[in-house]
Design an enzyme around this catalytic site. Structure first.
Site, short mmCIF file in Angstrom:
data_model
loop_
_atom_site.label_atom_id
_atom_site.label_comp_id
_atom_site.label_asym_id
_atom_site.label_seq_id
_atom_site.Cartn_x
_atom_site.Cartn_y
_atom_site.Cartn_z
N HIS A 374 0.79 -1.23 0.00
CA HIS A 374 0.00 0.00 0.00
C HIS A 374 0.83 1.28 0.00
O HIS A 374 0.27 2.37 -0.06
CB HIS A 374 -0.91 0.05 1.22
N LYS A 567 -8.36 13.57 6.22
CA LYS A 567 -7.58 12.33 6.10
C LYS A 567 -6.55 12.37 7.21
O LYS A 567 -6.43 13.39 7.91
CB LYS A 567 -6.90 12.22 4.74
N ARG A 568 -5.80 11.26 7.42
CA ARG A 568 -4.75 11.30 8.43
C ARG A 568 -3.81 12.48 8.15
O ARG A 568 -3.55 12.83 7.00
CB ARG A 568 -3.97 9.99 8.43
N LYS A 573 1.02 14.02 2.93
CA LYS A 573 -0.32 14.39 2.45
C LYS A 573 -0.49 15.91 2.37
O LYS A 573 -1.46 16.41 1.81
CB LYS A 573 -1.39 13.79 3.36
N THR A 678 -8.33 6.95 -1.23
CA THR A 678 -9.68 6.48 -1.54
C THR A 678 -10.71 7.56 -1.20
O THR A 678 -11.83 7.52 -1.71
CB THR A 678 -10.00 5.18 -0.76
N LYS A 682 -14.48 8.97 -2.85
CA LYS A 682 -15.73 9.23 -2.11
C LYS A 682 -16.27 10.61 -2.43
O LYS A 682 -17.48 10.79 -2.60
CB LYS A 682 -15.49 9.12 -0.60
C1 KOT Z 1 1.32 1.39 6.74
C2 KOT Z 1 1.80 1.02 7.97
C3 KOT Z 1 0.95 1.03 9.08
C4 KOT Z 1 -0.36 1.43 8.94
C5 KOT Z 1 -0.84 1.81 7.69
C6 KOT Z 1 -0.01 1.79 6.59
C7 KOT Z 1 -0.51 2.19 5.29
C8 KOT Z 1 -1.68 2.78 4.96
N1 KOT Z 1 0.13 2.02 4.17
N2 KOT Z 1 -0.56 2.46 3.16
N3 KOT Z 1 -1.69 2.93 3.62
C9 KOT Z 1 -2.74 3.52 2.77
O1 KOT Z 1 -3.49 2.46 2.17
C10 KOT Z 1 -4.59 2.92 1.39
C11 KOT Z 1 -5.36 1.72 0.89
O2 KOT Z 1 -4.66 1.06 -0.11
C12 KOT Z 1 -4.12 3.81 0.25
O3 KOT Z 1 -5.24 4.32 -0.43
C13 KOT Z 1 -3.27 4.96 0.80
O4 KOT Z 1 -2.72 5.68 -0.28
C14 KOT Z 1 -2.16 4.40 1.69
O5 KOT Z 1 -1.44 5.47 2.29
#
Ligand code: KOT
Length: 833
Positions: A374, A567-568, A573, A678, A682
């Site tokens: 991700h 968002k976070r 970001k 995502t 939305k």
């Molecule tokens: C990595 C480590 C710990 C907790 C969360 C993550 C993480 C979260 N890595 N990628 N994400 C997000 O995943 C979403 C779903 O695929 C993406 O849309 C987003 O861009 C990622 O930042």
């Protein structure tokens, strides 16, 4: 199994089996029954919370009846199943979703009204199930919804955290974290006290030879913690399929507590052991895109992987099939590297417990697993220290070394002349201490690896995983662009828009096939349709304004342009870019004559999001946003032209109010940093336009909706490395407009400038890693274009309608079918009546 039960017995069960309510009257009967008996309340002391509990229990009964049928059918049919392993499931509320999915929300609304309640107030009593941080956990929740809706036999496996993501309060402009204890009176989970697994930690490995001379590894001693299953029913939309989410909870293995210690008078230590064991599933790590290598996190990962694998293997063994059929029966998807130990655990079970040969076992393992990456952010890539693993999971470390050895031998054979490749691709990083690279282990132990948007998957193939593409060929690596469930993110969050679309299309079929949305493009010039569309947006803005009023006390002008970034909070970001842009706007308005001010498009800048508790820069950004809000919102020279709002405790249920209410939303990560995103999807699906960088799924959204319908700005991903390099060598000049913003901050316009010096310094002095200054001019100019476009409401409306019409691609159903076809090789299995 079915045939072994005698017919009279079956008949008796059939006759008395539970019935589902099918209309308003029956719903009311069930509701009152639950309120009067299960909850021991009555007409005279039933408050909204009790009405919620009663309604939830009534719907829960329905789900359970379907859940039972689904599970029986899946067991008897014995067809391939998917197991989705995720440390996070960001589910949000369940009741509204359950009502819509079983198609009984109208009956519930009327039934509740008959009994004196408003359905909205009842729904609002529910506590969010917030077992996740952000996009990754929400994606897992959308997967569950789609897998059930599409009738895939699928289970989720996760941890039953006692505390979900913390609640955020803003006190004097600072984020304060409050524990989110959410389990009291949660009607949606079923404890399965009979389903337990003992999980071992620490100890040591002994080697034996059996009578045939075969080497046996035995993992002995150490500590044992017990995993107990809690099941959550997952209803599909418009189908009887109700899948299962199994969450594991930890407690001391001996049950209540150690009676020997207790009897020996060591009461304190007996209780301490108990507490220690319970710590494993106590709390969700509140970090998004950040891994910190804490032992407790590793314990969580192993505890959950081992319990899930034991459960899966136990179920498989009941079928009495041969081991080589395991991958034909079971697909396991790893949501990022957090469950990578499951790969090692399955190999351990097969060779140590079931006596398979290494190669046969490993072939089963790699056919079973697949891995989704991700993020490319280096700080999010998991590495576990070898000494930590050695201590906690000694046998697993041996297996990891063995996997690495065989892997490196095969690489050496294929690339005999390449000296460096072995150290580059080794699972073990030769650092001090040595580290296990979990992503590499996940690639080597899987048959498919995917990224979550085209750009992201391309970057994986050309940078992070480049060597592995050379080694395994391109077929192991693929892209599946993320999506969202239209049930929650359109129908549930925006019922009026959903109803308008249904009216035009003649049915709600688009909720099951989102590509049907393209038919609404034909109505883009239809006057009545356009009016209704804009009325709905206005109503949604009013609903958000009401929420803002009740939570912050501020009145916002619903005619203003609502500009949202939720968002976070993370430097990549770039909420800092947004707030600097807001300051720029503020300074510009203050410098205007009254005449000039009349031309300004009024704005409400809305922020929301949590910072990881230990992430100081993210907390500083939150602080700055709130300090800017304090100054701007009470400045009489500004009036209605600009308001800055920080919405506390952004979560799934707030997103359902916020997303339908935006005019424009911001998805402005530094190019090449966001995996997919995502929330961008939305917002567009709810008729908002977006301003964004060429990053993550923004690029594909642009391709689908057309570039005239999106505001793109900023440097491209291919230029990022070069810009960073130049900054590093001192080639950096602060953008002059950003300089003006910094000057204002430094002259204490927003409180003590010292509070924000780390933030400005990261840009001016420490290389501006996220290219805030490089993108600032383009960002400001693009916002001017947004203002201009908003003044032409007719065209804005056309963009809004056209964009929604073209969003079909981003349905989670498309995503799920792609995984099913090209990764899992599973077929749908509808439930019979
Ligand atoms: C990595 C480590 C710990 C907790 C969360 C993550 C993480 C979260 N890595 N990628 N994400 C997000 O995943 C979403 C779903 O695929 C993406 O849309 C987003 O861009 C990622 O930042």
């Amino acid at each position: 199994v079915e045939a072994t039960i005698p017919e009279p017995l079956r008949e008796a069960w059939r006759k008395h089996s539970a019935n589902e309510f099918t209309n308003k009257e029956e719903f009311e009967t069930e509701l009152v029954r639950h309120i009067e008996t299960t909850l021991a309340r009555s007409l005279y002391n039933c408050d909204e919370l009790a009405a919620y509990s009663g309604t939830a229990l009534a719907f829960r009964d329905r789900l359970i009846i379907e859940w039972n049928k689904t599970q029986q059918r899946q067991t008897f049919t014995d067809q391939k199943r998917v197991y989705y392993l995720s440390l996070e499931f960001l589910m949000g509320r369940a009741l509204d979703n359950a009502m819509l999915n079983v198609g009984m929300k109208d009956a519930a609304r009327e039934g509740l009204a008959d009994l004196g309640f408003r359905i909205e107030d009842v729904i609002n009593q529910e506590h969010d199930a917030a077992l996740g941080n952000g996009g990754l956990g929400r994606l897992a929740a959308c997967f569950l919804d789609s897998m059930a809706t599409l009738n895939y036999p699928a289970w989720g496996y996760g941890l039953r955290y006692r505390y979900g993501i913390f609640k955020q309060e803003i006190v004097n402009g600072y984020q304060v974290e409050i524990p989110d204890y959410w389990l009291d009176n949660n009607p949606w989970e079923f404890p399965r006290h009979e389903i337990t697994v003992d999980i071992q930690f620490y100890g040591n490995v002994k080697k034996y030879q059996d009578e045939n001379g075969k080497i046996i590894h035995s993992w002995e001693d150490g500590e044992v913690v017990q995993a107990t299953a809690y099941d959550v029913p997952i209803p599909g939309y418009g189908t009887k399929t109700t899948n299962n989410l199994r969450l594991w909870s930890s407690k001391a293995s001996s049950g209540e507590f150690d009676f020997q210690k207790f009897n020996a008078g060591d009461y304190e230590s007996a209780v301490a052991d108990q507490q220690n064991a319970e710590t494993i599933s106590a709390v969700l790590y509140p970090n998004d895109n950040l891994e910190r290598g804490k032992e407790l996190r590793l314990k969580q990962q192993y505890f959950w992987c081992a319990a899930s694998l034991f459960d899966i293997v136990r179920r498989f063994k009941k079928t009495k099939r041969a081991w080589n059929e395991f991958p034909e029966q079971i697909a396991i998807q790893l949501n990022d590297t957090h469950p990578t130990l499951a790969i090692v655990e399955l190999q351990r079970i097969l060779i140590d417990k079931e006596g398979l040969e290494w190669d046969e076992a490993w072939s089963i393992v790699t056919k079973t697993f697949s891995y989704t990456n991700h993020t490319v952010l280096p700080e999010a890539l998991e590495k576990w220290s070898v000494p930590l693993l050695q201590n906690l999971l000694p046998r697993h470390l041996q297996i990891i070394y063995e996997v690495n050895l065989f892997f490196l031998q095969s690489v050496e054979k294929r690339f005999p002349k390449d000296r460096d490749i072995l150290s580059r691709v080794s699972i073990i990083e030769e650092s001090h201490p040595k580290m296990v690279r979990m992503a590499y282990l996940a690639i080597i132990g899987s048959h498919k690896v995917n990224g979550v948007a085209e750009l992201h998957s391309d970057l994986l193939k050309t940078t992070l995983f480049k060597d592995f593409v050379e080694i395994y060929g391109p077929d192991r690596f693929m892209n599946v662009t993320n999506g969202i469930t239209p049930r929650r993110w359109l129908h549930q969050a925006n019922p009026r828009l959903s109803a308008l679309i249904a009216e035009k299309l003649g049915s709600y079929d688009f909720l099951k096939d989102l590509t049907l949305l393209d038919k609404i493009e034909a109505f883009v010039d239809d006057k009545a349709f356009r009016e209704e569309w804009s009325t709905i947006k206005r109503e949604n803005k009013l609903r958000l304004a009401k929420h803002i009023k009740s939570t912050t006390g501020f009145d916002v002008n619903p005619n203003a342009l609502f500009d949202v970034q939720v968002k976070r909070i993370h430097e990549y970001k770039r909420q800092q870019l947004n707030i600097f842009g807001v300051i720029h706007r503020y300074l510009s308005i203050k410098a205007m004559s009254d005449e000039e001010k009349k031309k300004v498009v009024p704005r409400v800048s809305i922020f929301g999001g949590k910072a990881a508790p230990g992430y100081w820069m993210a907390k500083t950004i939150i602080h700055l946003i709130n300090k800017v809000a304090e100054v701007v919102n009470k400045d009489p020279e500004i009036g209605d032209l600009l308001k800055v709002i920080f919405i506390e405790d952004y979560n799934v249920s707030k997103a359902e109010i916020i997303c339908p209410a935006s005019d424009i939303s911001e998805h402005i990560s530094t190019a090449g940093t966001e995996g997919s995103g995502t929330s961008n999807m939305k917002f567009v699906l709810n008729g908002g336009l977006i301003i964004g960088t060429c990053d993550g799924a923004n690029i594909e959204i642009t391709r689908e909706i057309g570039e005239q319908n999106i505001f793109l700005f900023g440097n491209l991903s291919e230029d990022v490395e070069d810009l960073r390099h130049r900054h590093f060598y001192g080639d950096f000049k602060l953008d002059p407009q950003l300089e003006r913003v910094f000057d204002a901050i430094k002259s204490n316009t927003f409180g003590d400038q010292g509070d924000f010096s780390a933030l400005t310094a990261s840009i001016e002095e420490h290389g501006d890693y996220y290219l805030v200054s490089d993108d600032f001019n383009s960002y400001i100019t693009t916002h001017e274009m947004v203002d201009e476009a908003f003044q032409n409401q007719e065209e804005w409306l056309a963009k809004s309608i056209t964009s929604v019409a073209r969003m079909g691609f981003f349905s989670m159903d498309r995503v799920t079918n792609e995984y099913a076809d090209s990764i899992w090789n599973v077929e749908p299995l509808p439930v019979r009546d």
